[in-house]
Each structure stands twice: as structure tokens, then as C-alpha cells.
Write a protein that holds these residues in place. Structure first.
Motif, PDB file in Angstrom:
ATOM      1  N   LYS A 125       2.820  -1.540   1.091  1.00  0.00           N
ATOM      2  CA  LYS A 125       2.123  -1.176  -0.395  1.00  0.00           C
ATOM      3  C   LYS A 125       1.976  -2.526  -1.227  1.00  0.00           C
ATOM      4  O   LYS A 125       2.867  -3.133  -1.528  1.00  0.00           O
ATOM      5  CB  LYS A 125       2.905  -0.090  -0.912  1.00  0.00           C
ATOM      6  CG  LYS A 125       2.451   0.533  -2.284  1.00  0.00           C
ATOM      7  CD  LYS A 125       3.569   1.697  -2.621  1.00  0.00           C
ATOM      8  CE  LYS A 125       2.618   2.454  -3.725  1.00  0.00           C
ATOM      9  NZ  LYS A 125       3.461   3.593  -4.447  1.00  0.00           N
ATOM     10  N   LYS A 126       0.838  -2.848  -1.263  1.00  0.00           N
ATOM     11  CA  LYS A 126       0.411  -3.713  -1.970  1.00  0.00           C
ATOM     12  C   LYS A 126      -0.187  -3.715  -3.372  1.00  0.00           C
ATOM     13  O   LYS A 126      -0.395  -4.483  -4.218  1.00  0.00           O
ATOM     14  CB  LYS A 126      -0.657  -4.804  -1.281  1.00  0.00           C
ATOM     15  CG  LYS A 126       0.084  -5.245   0.294  1.00  0.00           C
ATOM     16  CD  LYS A 126      -0.872  -6.163   0.986  1.00  0.00           C
ATOM     17  CE  LYS A 126      -0.133  -6.892   1.964  1.00  0.00           C
ATOM     18  NZ  LYS A 126      -1.011  -7.651   2.826  1.00  0.00           N
ATOM     19  N   VAL A 127      -0.523  -2.219  -3.426  1.00  0.00           N
ATOM     20  CA  VAL A 127      -1.250  -2.128  -4.859  1.00  0.00           C
ATOM     21  C   VAL A 127      -0.303  -1.762  -5.837  1.00  0.00           C
ATOM     22  O   VAL A 127       0.519  -0.740  -5.755  1.00  0.00           O
ATOM     23  CB  VAL A 127      -2.251  -0.758  -4.539  1.00  0.00           C
ATOM     24  CG1 VAL A 127      -3.068  -0.409  -6.031  1.00  0.00           C
ATOM     25  CG2 VAL A 127      -3.389  -1.528  -3.480  1.00  0.00           C
ATOM     26  N   ILE A 128      -0.512  -2.095  -7.311  1.00  0.00           N
ATOM     27  CA  ILE A 128       0.313  -1.752  -8.397  1.00  0.00           C
ATOM     28  C   ILE A 128       0.032  -0.565  -8.771  1.00  0.00           C
ATOM     29  O   ILE A 128      -1.353  -0.317  -9.131  1.00  0.00           O
ATOM     30  CB  ILE A 128       0.092  -2.955  -9.134  1.00  0.00           C
ATOM     31  CG1 ILE A 128       0.653  -4.378  -8.784  1.00  0.00           C
ATOM     32  CG2 ILE A 128       1.054  -2.754 -10.532  1.00  0.00           C
ATOM     33  CD1 ILE A 128       0.270  -5.506  -9.550  1.00  0.00           C
ATOM     34  N   PHE A 161       6.338  -7.767  -9.858  1.00  0.00           N
ATOM     35  CA  PHE A 161       5.446  -7.269  -8.943  1.00  0.00           C
ATOM     36  C   PHE A 161       5.578  -7.847  -7.758  1.00  0.00           C
ATOM     37  O   PHE A 161       5.275  -7.132  -6.833  1.00  0.00           O
ATOM     38  CB  PHE A 161       4.276  -7.596  -9.679  1.00  0.00           C
ATOM     39  CG  PHE A 161       3.576  -6.743 -11.066  1.00  0.00           C
ATOM     40  CD1 PHE A 161       4.456  -5.501 -10.931  1.00  0.00           C
ATOM     41  CD2 PHE A 161       2.866  -6.858 -12.111  1.00  0.00           C
ATOM     42  CE1 PHE A 161       4.138  -4.726 -11.924  1.00  0.00           C
ATOM     43  CE2 PHE A 161       2.585  -6.032 -12.872  1.00  0.00           C
ATOM     44  CZ  PHE A 161       3.189  -4.819 -12.935  1.00  0.00           C
ATOM     45  N   SER A 162       5.657  -9.174  -7.367  1.00  0.00           N
ATOM     46  CA  SER A 162       5.890  -9.889  -6.237  1.00  0.00           C
ATOM     47  C   SER A 162       6.973  -9.357  -5.358  1.00  0.00           C
ATOM     48  O   SER A 162       7.044  -9.071  -4.179  1.00  0.00           O
ATOM     49  CB  SER A 162       6.020 -11.347  -6.298  1.00  0.00           C
ATOM     50  OG  SER A 162       4.785 -11.883  -6.947  1.00  0.00           O
ATOM     51  N   LYS A 211       7.978  -6.402  -5.678  1.00  0.00           N
ATOM     52  CA  LYS A 211       7.898  -5.030  -5.216  1.00  0.00           C
ATOM     53  C   LYS A 211       6.813  -4.694  -4.288  1.00  0.00           C
ATOM     54  O   LYS A 211       6.794  -3.910  -3.301  1.00  0.00           O
ATOM     55  CB  LYS A 211       7.409  -4.076  -6.486  1.00  0.00           C
ATOM     56  CG  LYS A 211       8.576  -3.978  -7.847  1.00  0.00           C
ATOM     57  CD  LYS A 211       7.741  -2.941  -8.881  1.00  0.00           C
ATOM     58  CE  LYS A 211       8.875  -2.613  -9.765  1.00  0.00           C
ATOM     59  NZ  LYS A 211       9.768  -1.662  -9.198  1.00  0.00           N
ATOM     60  N   THR A 212       5.979  -5.659  -4.260  1.00  0.00           N
ATOM     61  CA  THR A 212       4.929  -5.280  -3.040  1.00  0.00           C
ATOM     62  C   THR A 212       5.287  -5.617  -1.653  1.00  0.00           C
ATOM     63  O   THR A 212       6.400  -6.470  -1.621  1.00  0.00           O
ATOM     64  CB  THR A 212       3.644  -6.425  -3.427  1.00  0.00           C
ATOM     65  OG1 THR A 212       4.354  -7.896  -3.411  1.00  0.00           O
ATOM     66  CG2 THR A 212       3.130  -6.263  -4.646  1.00  0.00           C
ATOM     67  N   SER A 213       4.892  -5.197  -0.588  1.00  0.00           N
ATOM     68  CA  SER A 213       5.192  -5.139   0.549  1.00  0.00           C
ATOM     69  C   SER A 213       3.909  -5.136   1.462  1.00  0.00           C
ATOM     70  O   SER A 213       2.712  -4.945   1.015  1.00  0.00           O
ATOM     71  CB  SER A 213       6.279  -4.174   1.039  1.00  0.00           C
ATOM     72  OG  SER A 213       5.825  -3.012   0.877  1.00  0.00           O
ATOM     73  N   PHE A 261      -3.246  -9.928  -7.638  1.00  0.00           N
ATOM     74  CA  PHE A 261      -2.337  -8.620  -7.185  1.00  0.00           C
ATOM     75  C   PHE A 261      -3.835  -7.605  -7.498  1.00  0.00           C
ATOM     76  O   PHE A 261      -4.751  -7.895  -8.052  1.00  0.00           O
ATOM     77  CB  PHE A 261      -1.615  -8.195  -8.602  1.00  0.00           C
ATOM     78  CG  PHE A 261      -0.296  -9.107  -8.528  1.00  0.00           C
ATOM     79  CD1 PHE A 261       0.771  -8.618  -7.655  1.00  0.00           C
ATOM     80  CD2 PHE A 261      -0.044  -9.895  -9.524  1.00  0.00           C
ATOM     81  CE1 PHE A 261       1.904  -9.677  -7.573  1.00  0.00           C
ATOM     82  CE2 PHE A 261       1.213 -10.609  -9.573  1.00  0.00           C
ATOM     83  CZ  PHE A 261       1.995 -10.570  -8.551  1.00  0.00           C
ATOM     84  N   TRP A 321       5.203   1.381 -11.580  1.00  0.00           N
ATOM     85  CA  TRP A 321       5.595   0.034 -11.407  1.00  0.00           C
ATOM     86  C   TRP A 321       5.307  -0.613 -13.004  1.00  0.00           C
ATOM     87  O   TRP A 321       6.341  -1.173 -13.286  1.00  0.00           O
ATOM     88  CB  TRP A 321       4.730  -0.646 -10.418  1.00  0.00           C
ATOM     89  CG  TRP A 321       5.157  -0.476  -8.808  1.00  0.00           C
ATOM     90  CD1 TRP A 321       5.715   0.704  -8.519  1.00  0.00           C
ATOM     91  CD2 TRP A 321       4.637  -1.253  -8.018  1.00  0.00           C
ATOM     92  NE1 TRP A 321       5.825   0.703  -7.216  1.00  0.00           N
ATOM     93  CE2 TRP A 321       5.264  -0.458  -6.794  1.00  0.00           C
ATOM     94  CE3 TRP A 321       3.840  -2.428  -7.654  1.00  0.00           C
ATOM     95  CZ2 TRP A 321       5.119  -0.980  -5.390  1.00  0.00           C
ATOM     96  CZ3 TRP A 321       3.649  -2.891  -6.260  1.00  0.00           C
ATOM     97  CH2 TRP A 321       4.279  -2.239  -5.334  1.00  0.00           C
TER      98      TRP A 321
END
Length: 525
Positions: free
Chosen positions: A64-67, A56-57, A59-61, A14, A71
Motif C-alpha cells: 500500500k503506497k497511496v496515502i 508517511f514513509s 506507513k507506506t509499504s 508520495f 493516515w
């Protein structure tokens, strides 16, 4: 603009913002401090991290891939903190159960309650049923549907994922994968395993199995013990036999002469009389001392083999420390003395010198020189197997005769006459001694008209020792004249250069003329 990091959570990569990383790191450290570093605590932390990675997986797309820190706060709120556990302990249990029942369940295969693939176990957890009832239903449907239920089972086995961690097992039962529930689930699993092991240990099966294993272990130990005893005895017998016959062979070889146990394997059994053999190499008086030292160096290990073999076979006890130390001391002293004596003898090979004699063939009308070899008068006598390069030893009337092998070469003469050069080479402690040893070499050849007869061997001088003596014979042929190599000359000729590169053995029985380009085979003799 915020700084980002790349982190690995439960095997998933991540990207996380700086402030979010600090909050997440503090949260994980807090959990590790709470659950400890034992195996149970490590398993709880691993399952918590797996659940966090799953959240987290989801939520990511691609957009937007940065936590972000939001979050992380949502995850902490969802999972809970160790400080929340004390507050939740006072809640009503029925309210908690009702709350859990409303949560959404996910279908997994249950690996903890499986017979085949865990499909029925997963379905029973999903529907809140006894897995035995579902298994009975599948069996009945299998016969009613002519195997279609079996195909459905296989499809579910392939399609439904297995609950691999505690978070997934909680979701399978409709419980939220919070820190508290993960800890509770793992502790219950550990407790269940301990109770199962305790019941098994207290059962008759365990007691009988333990006794059977102990009995089998005793039997195996006794078998191995007997095999080792047999092996020790066999090894002792080998040492005993080898030591006895080795000593017998050593004594017979050095005192009596040729060993009469030479056919036995692994024994000291040279096929020569050692004192006579050494007399050709070392100075008078040194042979006896050297034989005594060699006898000690070889005899002590053989005595040790004999002694060790008797102890292993007959298993007697003895106070042998003093004897062993004394034997080791004598062995090392003998080794040092032998090395000193050997070093003194090696000095006799320090320098090298030679003596050359030349003779012009007085035969002006001779156009061809015939080269022949004399009869080997020792050929009918027994030749001893002494591996000394360039020398042979014959047994003549009970005595050894030590003879060397000369080497003959043919080159171009600088004059109009044939000539023969004999060069004797030897070694010695000094150049003068080496030259004196060279002068003592005895080599003979006879000349009759145009025929030269060479002896096939040379001798050392009376009472001379072997100092790597060598004899080189050179026949010089004028240009326009020829030589003939008679039968038997292959015994002493050595790598004669010729224009046709003919091997030495193939030059025998032919005429060879010295031409400007070199020694050439004569076509018309």
C-alpha cells in the motif's frame, strides 16, 4: 475508484488520494498562516513537513503506497493543530515533563553540541547526561583500552545518523515531534543564538576586534587612495606626453614635411610630406581645405589629451564647460565638412573606361620574338613607402615621381603575325572623363627587328590625378612561332598560361612555342 495525486513533501515523492490531499493541504495552509512567512516560521514549517514525510514513509509499504485520509488524520492527531496550543497551555508542567520522559528516545549525533562528530552530545541527550562527563569517560577509556575507545567512537560516528532537523533533535531528547514542540525548539534555538550574539557583541573581544577591523579598514582605504592618486598622476603624464608630441608630430608632418618625432610611440608620424601625397588624389584647392579639416579633427582630441593630462598632474580647477562645448561643436562641424568634401572626391571614381592600342610586328621571317625589359632608371633613387597598389613613388632631385607597374600576358594570335596590344584603364566622374584619363596614360616600348624592349613602368599625364589607372600588355603569338622571355621580365609578366603550368619566374630565360594545346617550352632552341 478515487482520484490520486503525486505530491512532494520535504523532497520525498508520495501518491495521495483526492480527499486526503484536500485535508492535508488545509492543514498545511493553517500552519503557514499561524507561523507566518518570516525566516523562523519557514524553518518551523520545513521541519513539520520533514516530520510528516517521515511518518508517511514509515506507513507506506510495497502493498500500500497511496496515502489515505485516515493516515492524514492520524498525522494531524499526532502532530497537533494550532488550535490545540491554547488548550495545552493550562496543563501542569510537571505532568508534561513526566509524559515526555516516558516517550521513546532515538540515538542521533548532536551537531549543535559537538566537538568532533557529535557522538558524545547525542549520547548525553539519549541518556540524559552532561556531555562533558561522557567526553571525559571516552578520553579515559581511550588510554585504558589502548585506543579501542577511539575505534568505538569512529564506528559510532559512521553508524549513528546526525540529527539534521528539529524533529530528529526532539526525538534525540525523547520529546514527541509535534507542531508545538517543533515550534518551541526552534524558538529556543533562535533565542539562544540571539543571546550568544548579544554576549559576544558586549564582550571586550568584540570591541577590540571591531576597533582592529576599523583600523585595518582605514589603513587599507588610505593605501588604496594613495595608489589611485599615483595611478591618476601616471595616467595624466601619459596623456600629457602623448598630447604634446602628438601635436608636434601632426604640425611637423603637415607643415614642415616628414615628422621628426616619428620614432616616438603612439604618435602621429607619417613618413611622407602629406600635402604632396594628397595632390596626387584630389583636385587643386581641396588639399589645403582637407588638411585644415584633418588638422582640426586630429588636433582637438590631442589638445583634449594635453588639457586632461595637465589637470590630472597639476590638479587645478577651471570653468571649462564653455571651452569643451565649443571644441566639440567645432569638431563635429569639421567632420561634416570633411565628409562632404570626401564624398565629392569619391565621385571621381564612379565610372570606368579603357583605351586600347594595337601594333602588328612587321617581321614576316621572324620565328621567335625576343621580349626584354628596359633598365629602371629610378632604381637608384629612394623609393617612398606609399602603400598604393600597383604604383611606386621615387624621390628624384627633391621631387616625387609617381609611376605605375604594367602587367604583361602572352596569348595565341588569330593571325600569322606577332602583335602587341596595350590597354589603359582608368576611372572618372563620368565615362567620358574616365576615357580621357585612360588616354592620358603614358606607356612606351621599343621594337627593333624581332626584339621588343618594354618599359618597367607607366606614367600619368601631366597634372593628372590617381584614378586607379592600370596598364595591361598582351603579346599575341601565332601558332608555330615562339617567344623568348629575357632577364628581368618577371617584373611585369603576370600569370602566363602554359602547358606545363610553369610559374612566371621560372619561365624567364627560356624559349616558349605556341602550339595547338598552348604555350609550350621548347626543348631544342
Amino acid at each position: 475508484m478515487k482520484k490520486t495525486f503525486t505530491i512532494n513533501i520535504s523532497g520525498t515523492i508520495f501518491h495521495i488520494e483526492d480527499d486526503a490531499y484536500e485535508v492535508l493541504q488545509k492543514y498545511l495552509i493553517n500552519l503557514k498562516n499561524h507561523f507566518g512567512s518570516d525566516e523562523e516560521g519557514k524553518e518551523i514549517i520545513a521541519d513539520i513537513e520533514a516530520r510528516i514525510a517521515e511518518i508517511f514513509s514509515s506507513k507506506t509499504s510495497d502493498d500500500k503506497k497511496v496515502i489515505t485520509v485516515e493516515w492524514v488524520n492520524d498525522v494531524i492527531k499526532t502532530m497537533g493543530t494550532p488550535e490545540d496550543f491554547a488548550e495545552e497551555e493550562g496543563e501542569d508542567e510537571e505532568e508534561s515533563i513526566a509524559s515526555e520522559a516516558k516517550r521513546k528516545r532515538r540515538l542521533y549525533r548532536d551537531p549543535d553540541h559537538r566537538v568532533l562528530g557529535g557522538v558524545c552530545g547525542g549520547l548525553s541527550a539519549y541518556f540524559g547526561m552532561d556531555p562533558v562527563i561522557l567526553r571525559i569517560i571516552f578520553v579515559v577509556l581511550f588510554f585504558i583500552t589502548s585506543g579501542a575507545a577511539g575505534l568505538a567512537y569512529l564506528i559510532l560516528w559512521i553508524a549513528v545518523p546526525k540529527a539534521r532537523n528539529t524533529a530528529q533533535r526532539l526525538e534525540m531528547r525523547g520529546q514527541e515531534a509535534t507542531v508545538k514542540n517543533i515550534e518551541k525548539s526552534i524558538k529556543e534555538e533562535v533565542k539562544e543564538v540571539k543571546e550568544s550574539y548579544k554576549k559576544f557583541k558586549e564582550s571586550d573581544t568584540y570591541s577590540k576586534g571591531k576597533k582592529s577591523m576599523e583600523g585595518a579598514g582605514d589603513v587599507a582605504f588610505n593605501i588604496v587612495k594613495v595608489i589611485l592618486k599615483i595611478f591618476v598622476i601616471i595616467f595624466g603624464v601619459i596623456l600629457l606626453i602623448s598630447g604634446f608630441f602628438g601635436l608636434l608630430g601632426l604640425i611637423s608632418s603637415m607643415v614642415i614635411g616628414q615628422s621628426f618625432v616619428s620614432s616616438w610611440p603612439m604618435l602621429w608620424s607619417p613618413e611622407v610630406y602629406v600635402p604632396d601625397f594628397l595632390n596626387y588624389f584630389v583636385e587643386p584647392g581641396t588639399v589645403t581645405l582637407g588638411l585644415v579639416l584633418v588638422g582640426v579633427l586630429v588636433g582637438i582630441p590631442l589638445l583634449a589629451m594635453l588639457y586632461a593630462g595637465t589637470k590630472l598632474v597639476f590638479r587645478y580647477k577651471s570653468n571649462n564647460a564653455a571651452i569643451i562645448l565649443s571644441m566639440i561643436g567645432v569638431w563635429f562641424v569639421s567632420l561634416i565638412v570633411l565628409l562632404s568634401v570626401s564624398a565629392a572626391q569619391v565621385k571621381h571614381f564612379k565610372d570606368r573606361s579603357s583605351v586600347t592600342t594595337s601594333k602588328v610586328i612587321d617581321c614576316d621571317s621572324c620565328q621567335t620574338l625576343y621580349l626584354n625589359i628596359a633598365e629602371n632608371k629610378y632604381e637608384d633613387y629612394a623609393e617612398l613607402d606609399w602603400d598604393i597598389e600597383g604604383f611606386n613613388v621615387y624621390m628624384v632631385d627633391g621631387e616625387e615621381v609617381f609611376v605605375g607597374e604594367p602587367e604583361l600576358d602572352v596569348i595565341r594570335s588569330n593571325s600569322d603575325e606577332f602583335s602587341i596590344t596595350v590597354k589603359g584603364i582608368s576611372r572618372g566622374k563620368s565615362r567620358d572623363e574616365a576615357k580621357e584619363n585612360s588616354q592620358q596614360i603614358v606607356y612606351n616600348y621599343t621594337l627593333t627587328d624581332s626584339t621588343v624592349v618594354f618599359d618597367p613602368y607607366f606614367f600619368l599625364g601631366d597634372n593628372d590625378k590617381w584614378r586607379n589607372q592600370e596598364v595591361y600588355i598582351t603579346v599575341k603569338v601565332p601558332e608555330g612561332k615562339a617567344i623568348y622571355l629575357g632577364e628581368g621580365m618577371q617584373e611585369i609578366i603576370h600569370d602566363i598560361e602554359n602547358t606545363s603550368n610553369t610559374w612566371d619566374r621560372d619561365m624567364i630565360g627560356k624559349f616558349w612555342e605556341m602550339k595547338p594545346e598552348g604555350l609550350t617550352l621548347k626543348e631544342n632552341n
